[in-house]
Design a protein around this motif. Structure first.
Motif, PDB file in Angstrom:
ATOM      1  N   ASN A  77       0.845  -1.198   0.000  1.00 60.41           N
ATOM      2  CA  ASN A  77       0.000   0.000   0.000  1.00 60.41           C
ATOM      3  C   ASN A  77       0.877   1.243   0.000  1.00 60.41           C
ATOM      4  OD1 ASN A  77      -2.256  -1.683   0.317  1.00 60.41           O
ATOM      5  ND2 ASN A  77      -2.096  -1.580   2.544  1.00 60.41           N
ATOM      6  N   THR A  78       0.363   2.295  -0.637  1.00 59.57           N
ATOM      7  CA  THR A  78       1.097   3.559  -0.656  1.00 59.57           C
ATOM      8  C   THR A  78       0.218   4.661  -0.097  1.00 59.57           C
ATOM      9  OG1 THR A  78       2.336   2.835  -2.578  1.00 59.57           O
ATOM     10  CG2 THR A  78       2.372   5.183  -2.107  1.00 59.57           C
TER      11      THR A  78
ATOM     12  N   LEU B 180       4.610   7.235   1.374  1.00 63.18           N
ATOM     13  CA  LEU B 180       5.052   6.093   2.166  1.00 63.18           C
ATOM     14  C   LEU B 180       4.551   4.816   1.491  1.00 63.18           C
ATOM     15  CD1 LEU B 180       6.126   5.292   5.101  1.00 63.18           C
ATOM     16  CD2 LEU B 180       3.775   5.539   5.840  1.00 63.18           C
ATOM     17  N   THR B 181       5.441   3.882   1.230  1.00 61.68           N
ATOM     18  CA  THR B 181       5.033   2.601   0.646  1.00 61.68           C
ATOM     19  C   THR B 181       5.433   1.485   1.597  1.00 61.68           C
ATOM     20  OG1 THR B 181       5.343   3.470  -1.570  1.00 61.68           O
ATOM     21  CG2 THR B 181       5.220   1.080  -1.346  1.00 61.68           C
ATOM     22  N   LEU B 182       4.466   0.670   1.949  1.00 64.46           N
ATOM     23  CA  LEU B 182       4.678  -0.394   2.924  1.00 64.46           C
ATOM     24  C   LEU B 182       4.189  -1.718   2.363  1.00 64.46           C
ATOM     25  CD1 LEU B 182       3.162   1.626   5.850  1.00 64.46           C
ATOM     26  CD2 LEU B 182       5.545   0.981   5.752  1.00 64.46           C
TER      27      LEU B 182
ATOM     28  N   VAL C  72      -0.132 -13.879  11.680  1.00 66.13           N
ATOM     29  CA  VAL C  72       1.006 -13.031  12.032  1.00 66.13           C
ATOM     30  C   VAL C  72       1.361 -12.181  10.814  1.00 66.13           C
ATOM     31  CG1 VAL C  72       3.427 -12.970  12.700  1.00 66.13           C
ATOM     32  CG2 VAL C  72       1.895 -14.645  13.736  1.00 66.13           C
ATOM     33  N   GLU C  73       1.390 -10.892  10.999  1.00 63.17           N
ATOM     34  CA  GLU C  73       1.721  -9.982   9.914  1.00 63.17           C
ATOM     35  C   GLU C  73       3.045  -9.285  10.220  1.00 63.17           C
ATOM     36  OE1 GLU C  73      -2.803  -8.761   8.626  1.00 63.17           O
ATOM     37  OE2 GLU C  73      -1.663  -7.489   9.981  1.00 63.17           O
ATOM     38  N   VAL C  74       3.853  -9.165   9.209  1.00 65.25           N
ATOM     39  CA  VAL C  74       5.118  -8.427   9.327  1.00 65.25           C
ATOM     40  C   VAL C  74       5.113  -7.359   8.243  1.00 65.25           C
ATOM     41  CG1 VAL C  74       7.624  -8.566   9.186  1.00 65.25           C
ATOM     42  CG2 VAL C  74       6.339 -10.418  10.263  1.00 65.25           C
ATOM     43  N   THR C  75       5.403  -6.147   8.648  1.00 64.57           N
ATOM     44  CA  THR C  75       5.363  -5.028   7.701  1.00 64.57           C
ATOM     45  C   THR C  75       6.751  -4.433   7.547  1.00 64.57           C
ATOM     46  OG1 THR C  75       3.084  -4.526   8.281  1.00 64.57           O
ATOM     47  CG2 THR C  75       4.345  -2.783   7.242  1.00 64.57           C
ATOM     48  N   ARG C  76       7.106  -4.196   6.313  1.00 69.53           N
ATOM     49  CA  ARG C  76       8.400  -3.559   6.048  1.00 69.53           C
ATOM     50  C   ARG C  76       8.166  -2.299   5.221  1.00 69.53           C
ATOM     51  NH1 ARG C  76       8.598  -7.325   1.628  1.00 69.53           N
ATOM     52  NH2 ARG C  76       8.811  -6.103  -0.285  1.00 69.53           N
ATOM     53  N   LEU C  77       9.092  -1.412   5.351  1.00 66.73           N
ATOM     54  CA  LEU C  77       9.030  -0.158   4.604  1.00 66.73           C
ATOM     55  C   LEU C  77       9.743  -0.338   3.272  1.00 66.73           C
ATOM     56  CD1 LEU C  77       8.470   2.975   4.721  1.00 66.73           C
ATOM     57  CD2 LEU C  77      10.832   3.170   5.462  1.00 66.73           C
ATOM     58  N   ASP C  78       9.031  -0.035   2.206  1.00 70.77           N
ATOM     59  CA  ASP C  78       9.660  -0.112   0.879  1.00 70.77           C
ATOM     60  C   ASP C  78      10.305   1.213   0.499  1.00 70.77           C
ATOM     61  OD1 ASP C  78       8.861  -2.699   0.647  1.00 70.77           O
ATOM     62  OD2 ASP C  78       7.000  -2.217  -0.424  1.00 70.77           O
ATOM     63  N   LYS C  79       9.564   2.279   0.728  1.00 68.28           N
ATOM     64  CA  LYS C  79      10.070   3.571   0.277  1.00 68.28           C
ATOM     65  C   LYS C  79       9.350   4.687   1.030  1.00 68.28           C
ATOM     66  CE  LYS C  79      10.921   6.136  -3.986  1.00 68.28           C
ATOM     67  NZ  LYS C  79      10.623   6.249  -5.415  1.00 68.28           N
ATOM     68  N   ILE C  80      10.068   5.751   1.289  1.00 68.26           N
ATOM     69  CA  ILE C  80       9.433   6.905   1.908  1.00 68.26           C
ATOM     70  C   ILE C  80      10.156   8.174   1.490  1.00 68.26           C
ATOM     71  CG2 ILE C  80      10.813   6.689   4.021  1.00 68.26           C
ATOM     72  CD1 ILE C  80       8.382   7.867   5.541  1.00 68.26           C
TER      73      ILE C  80
END
Lengths: 515, 490
Positions: free
Chosen positions: A78-79, A97-99, A111-119
């Motif tokens: 998502n952005t 912000l793209t996650l 279980v969810e894990v979120t990482r940052l792609d770009k900001i």
């Protein structure tokens, strides 16, 4: 399990404007919740957040657009686009912000894990002739977040944590500002509402050239805490009719409203002509709330004729309006509540099985005897020999059995058997998923008829008492007495109130006010 | 042996469908002879729960710290608990003393045992739950579906008086709002049915920036307000006597004290209170009672002759302690010094106080009377006011021994701070009257000079810059000149 509510005002070439940030709770929408880790909340009118990077609390509001990606291989990207400013217009923020969130599901948990792609992020502050620009440095944003969701029969519960570190340049080469944050989230979601409460701690560190004292460095540190809660509640209100000559005296209105709150405290430096003042701190707190305009839906009017003046009249009428009872002409408040009918009521009230179609259809069905036409297509498995696929309550019984809320014995469900108080209490505690909270076995409840409580119901009766679902009658709980239909209606209404109000109080006020 | 194991497995299999995941038909379960075996399942610690995991919430309706007794009223009803000294008490994430607990506080009471009535932890909720205003006005609108009411001709209570507030005031109402009419709790829909011109009293809190009604009472009629001490109170018949008049109260009566909603049980004889009532043939029916009490400060204030200064401690002799707002004389009290002990010398009346470094104060031990009746008496700093937390001196204000007839113990709220002039602008000032044994409104005092005073907040001596508007002060003053200022911990 319970679908997250999203509302979109406009769609602009694949990008949607998020007008109500219901920062949701269902799997793979946790990425949406990340939109508010920036300490912001939204209504259908605006988005607001508070930032501390300049050394003072700045309340910014404006637009948040979200571009939702499609789920693929248990992952979604998502952005988020932010365009915010303060009331005076001298502080502006833009952020993109793209996650990406990935999901693993095991048994009843996700279980969810979120990482940052770009900001990218830029904040400009113009004060008089001085303009400061804070730009988030490339690759200088570390972010990790993980949430676990426990899917219980009627409620999803979740809890998670994240931490992050952002480094900004100030006016390209005048210095750096570092924002470290650590946050936690906890919440639930069910048919009657949902709440997510976040606690975020900030540590801020800035080292820059002083804007006014030539060549001098301005160094300061600060802390802040942001507490926010996002709530959606579906409520029922009785609306009486004014004129007497009308076919019904009143009815129930179902409203749904989002109430998002944010409270923050800060300990920041004091400035004089842009320079940090020694030994003085700027400490304070504030809060605000954003409400959506409640949506409304009138419910069909119950016309039951044998409950007038009964102590449970309101409870019965309310449930009847929700289409919970098949026969809306006669209720039989003092008759025993059959197990099958209780299973149906619970399945409908918690949306384990969606309500059967539009109101007109409901009334048609309700006015007639239960027929097999109310049931869906038979399922492949038949769990109980006494509940064949043609049974009018087949789908509800199958669903509550599948979710572990009600079971039978010896391949029988005993659908027409009278429900006891112990069974009713046990059923609702299982629906809530609280069974694991009971003390180690071998304890006594405080009820005077404790020895009468069936062994399988002790935990549920203990827990229901602890959570205020039952109180007993002058010290007795009468566990093996048959529950009348009126008592069942009152008990189910208490259950709904627990979902609507008690859980909200537990997750919002009691978390925020105790921290 | 195998046969025994097989039997056990069969038993556990049967138990498996009965317990804990299967509410089978009651008859089968209850009559099953195997249930007895289930009770006997081995468990080394029956009834065990993780520490602090049994929880009660509620509003404090009675506290008796001398008797270690706490009573709260919450969703589970009214419950009484026994307090132990070892209990961990927190408020807004900080560990605090148990004496920070006030009547009307919302608390989270935690237990580590399901049978005990002795909690292991106590969490006090902060100002979010406090009542920020008491309004009266006419209902202009009631919107049950939006959860809002609008009042017109609004007056706000403050300091024993009603003053005009907004022309129209919109307030949030939610399902937790208690609404009463003639002693009976009613719904917002029922209130809506009789709203035209109805006058109401509304106790309001700040709910995340929104004014929300916590308790609302439909006025019993034309009201009058009386401010005096409660002469007599009878909880059984729900009646009290004040200012020579008899008042009756009920569940709907709004009772406020220290910005908290109180139960009638919190009312005491001799308490100063404002009572708003409507005259009936049987006396007055009470709408609201505001107890104008001031919570005793957590810290102690002393004054006396300085003796026996050492590097670690000093003593006051022939000292007085401020007890229930009045000076009470004693023989001797020893205090410990710390690095944080703030010491000022304010004997020069025509200038601001000077700060005395700790080592200078300690070195004064060599300037003590060596013998005679004043043996040990400090000759450099002979007399002082002391703010202490137990035996630890937090702040010392060296002054001449004075017995000014203008000295008062007062309270007030900070409106503004003028650092340059070293003045605090105040409102809601009250003075303690030893004669009347109650707090008296003092509308004349609107500022305080603090250039010769010690200020203490959160257990530490502070500068004037650390004072914030809205904070409640408890202070000793000589006319407008403060000697000791304590920021009240709410």
């Amino acid at each position: 399990m319970v679908k997250t509510v999203w509302r979109w005002a406009t769609v602009l070439g694949g990008v949607v404007i998020l007008t109500t940030v219901w920062l949701g709770l269902s799997p793979l929408v946790a990425g949406a919740a990340l939109a508010v880790y920036e300490s912001g909340i939204a209504s259908d009118q605006e988005y607001r957040e508070v930032v501390f990077i300049t050394g003072e609390p700045l309340l910014l509001s404006g637009e948040l657009k979200v571009s939702l990606g499609r789920e693929k291989n248990n992952a979604v990207t998502n952005t988020y686009y932010y365009k915010l400013s303060n009331a005076a217009g001298d502080v502006k923020l833009t952020r993109r912000l793209t996650l990406t969130t990935t999901r693993e599901t095991t048994r009843q948990q996700t279980v969810e894990v979120t990482r940052l792609d770009k900001i990218t992020e830029t904040i400009t502050v113009t004060r008089g002739k001085v303009k400061d620009t804070y730009v988030l440095k490339d690759n200088a944003y570390q972010f990790h977040k993980s949430v676990v969701t426990d899917h219980q029969a009627a409620v999803d519960y979740f809890s998670g944590n994240w931490n992050g570190r952002k480094v900004y340049t100030i006016n390209k080469d005048e210095g750096e500002a570092v924002v470290e944050l650590t946050g936690s989230t906890v919440g639930y979601s069910h048919y009657w509402g949902s709440t997510e409460t976040q606690l975020v701690d900030y540590y801020l560190e800035t080292d820059r050239l002083s804007a006014t004292s030539g060549g001098a460095r301005n160094r300061w540190t600060g802390t802040a805490q942001v507490k926010l809660a996002l709530n959606r509640t579906k409520d029922l209100t009785y609306v009486p009719n004014e004129p007497t000559p009308i076919s019904f005296r009143g009815g129930y209105l179902q409203t749904e409203q989002e109430e998002n709150v944010l409270q923050y405290t800060y300990d920041l430096p004091c400035f004089s002509d842009g320079a940090v003042m020694s030994g003085r701190r700027n400490q304070g707190e504030d809060s605000f709330k954003l409400l959506s305009v409640p949506t409304q839906k009138r419910l069909p009017v119950a016309t039951i004729r044998d409950i007038g003046g009964h102590w449970a009249e309101d409870d019965i009428a309310r449930l009847a309006s929700l289409g919970v009872f098949q026969d809306t002409t006669y209720f039989g408040p003092t008759l025993p509540m059959p197990r099958a009918e209780f299973a149906r009521a619970l399945a409908l009230l918690t949306n384990m099985v969606p309500a059967p179609g539009p109101a007109v259809k409901q009334i048609t069905l309700a006015a007639s005897k239960p027929t097999s036409s109310a049931s869906p297509a038979p399922a492949a498995a038949v769990p109980f020999v006494d509940v064949p696929p043609g049974h009018p309550y087949y789908q509800y019984i199958v669903e509550v059995e599948k979710r572990g809320v009600m079971q039978g014995a010896s391949n029988c469900f005993f659908p027409d058997g009278a429900l006891t108080r112990a069974e009713a209490v046990t059923t609702l505690i299982r629906a809530l998923g609280f069974a694991g909270l009971a003390p180690a076995t071998g304890y006594r409840t405080t009820y005077l008829d404790d020895t009468e409580i069936p062994i399988w119901a002790v935990d549920a009766i203990y827990l229901a008492t602890e959570f205020g679902l039952i109180q007993g009658d002058r010290g007795y709980v009468y566990p093996n007495e048959r529950m009348t239909r009126a008592e069942a209606a009152a008990f189910l209404n208490r259950f709904i109130t627990f979902l609507q109000r008690d859980l909200k109080e537990h997750y919002r006020e009691r978390v925020i006010y105790q921290h | 042996m195998r046969r025994i194991i097989a039997v056990v497995f069969i038993m556990l299999g049967v138990i498996g469908w009965l317990w804990p995941y299967s509410p089978a038909p009651t008859v089968a379960a209850v009559n099953s002879p195997l249930l007895g075996s289930a009770v006997m399942l081995p468990n080394s610690n029956p009834g065990y729960i993780p520490p602090h995991s049994k929880v009660r919430y509620g509003r404090v309706t009675a506290i008796d710290l001398a008797d270690n007794r706490l009573v709260i009223t919450g969703p589970a009803g009214t419950e009484e608990f026994t307090l132990e000294d070892s209990i961990l008490v927190t408020k807004e994430n900080q560990v605090v003393d148990l004496n920070r607990l006030r009547l009307g506080d919302w608390v989270k009471v935690q237990f580590s045992d399901i049978y005990t009535d002795t909690p292991s932890r106590l969490g006090i909720e902060g100002k979010d739950r406090q009542i920020t205003a008491l309004y009266k006005g006419q209902l202009a609108n009631v919107w049950p579906l939006r959860g809002e009411i609008v009042l017109r001709e609004v007056e706000q209570y403050g300091h024993t008086k009603w003053t005009k507030a907004e022309d129209l005031l919109k307030l949030a109402v939610d399902p937790t709002t208690e609404i009463y009419r003639q002693g009976q709790r009613i719904s917002l829909t029922e209130l809506n049915a009789t709203r035209a011109g109805t006058e109401v009293f509304a106790a309001v809190s700040n709910h995340f920036g929104q004014r929300r009604v916590v308790k609302l009472l439909v006025s019993p009629g034309y009201d009058r307000s009386f401010y005096d001490r409660i002469d007599d109170i009878d909880w059984a018949s729900a009646r009290l006597v004040l200012a020579g008049r008899e008042f009756s109260f009920d569940d709907g009566t709004i009772i406020l004290g220290n910005q908290r909603l109180l139960d009638p049980a919190a009312l005491q004889e001799d308490q100063a209170a404002l009572v708003v009532g409507t005259q009936t043939e049987n006396g007055y029916q009470v709408a609201a009672i505001v107890v104008e009490q001031v919570a005793a400060p957590r810290l102690q204030i002393y004054r006396g002759e300085v003796y026996d200064v050492t590097s670690d401690s000093f003593a006051l002799e022939d000292y007085e302690e401020l007890d229930d707002n009045e000076w009470d004389g004693h023989r001797r009290h020893k205090f410990f010094l710390t690095e944080r002990t703030k010491i000022i010398d304010s004997r020069e009346t025509n200038r601001a106080a000077i700060t005395v470094p700790l080592n200078e104060f300690v070195d004064s031990q060599y300037e003590q009377d060596p013998d005679g009746s004043d043996e040990g008496r400090n000759t450099v700093y002979p007399y002082a006011y002391v703010v202490a937390d137990g035996n630890v001196a937090l702040a010392i204000n060296v002054r001449d021994s004075v017995d000014s007839k203008w000295e008062r113990v007062s309270t007030g709220r900070v409106v503004a701070v003028d650092e340059g002039a070293q003045q605090i602008t105040l409102d809601l000032v009250k003075d303690w009257s030893a004669y009347y044994n109650k707090w008296q409104i003092n509308p004349a005092l609107n500022y305080l000079q603090v250039n010769r005073a010690v200020l203490v907040k959160n257990g530490r001596a502070i500068d004037l810059t650390d004072l914030l508007p809205g904070e409640q002060l408890y202070f000793v003053r000589d006319n407008v000149q403060a000697t000791v200022v304590l920021v009240q911990e709410d």
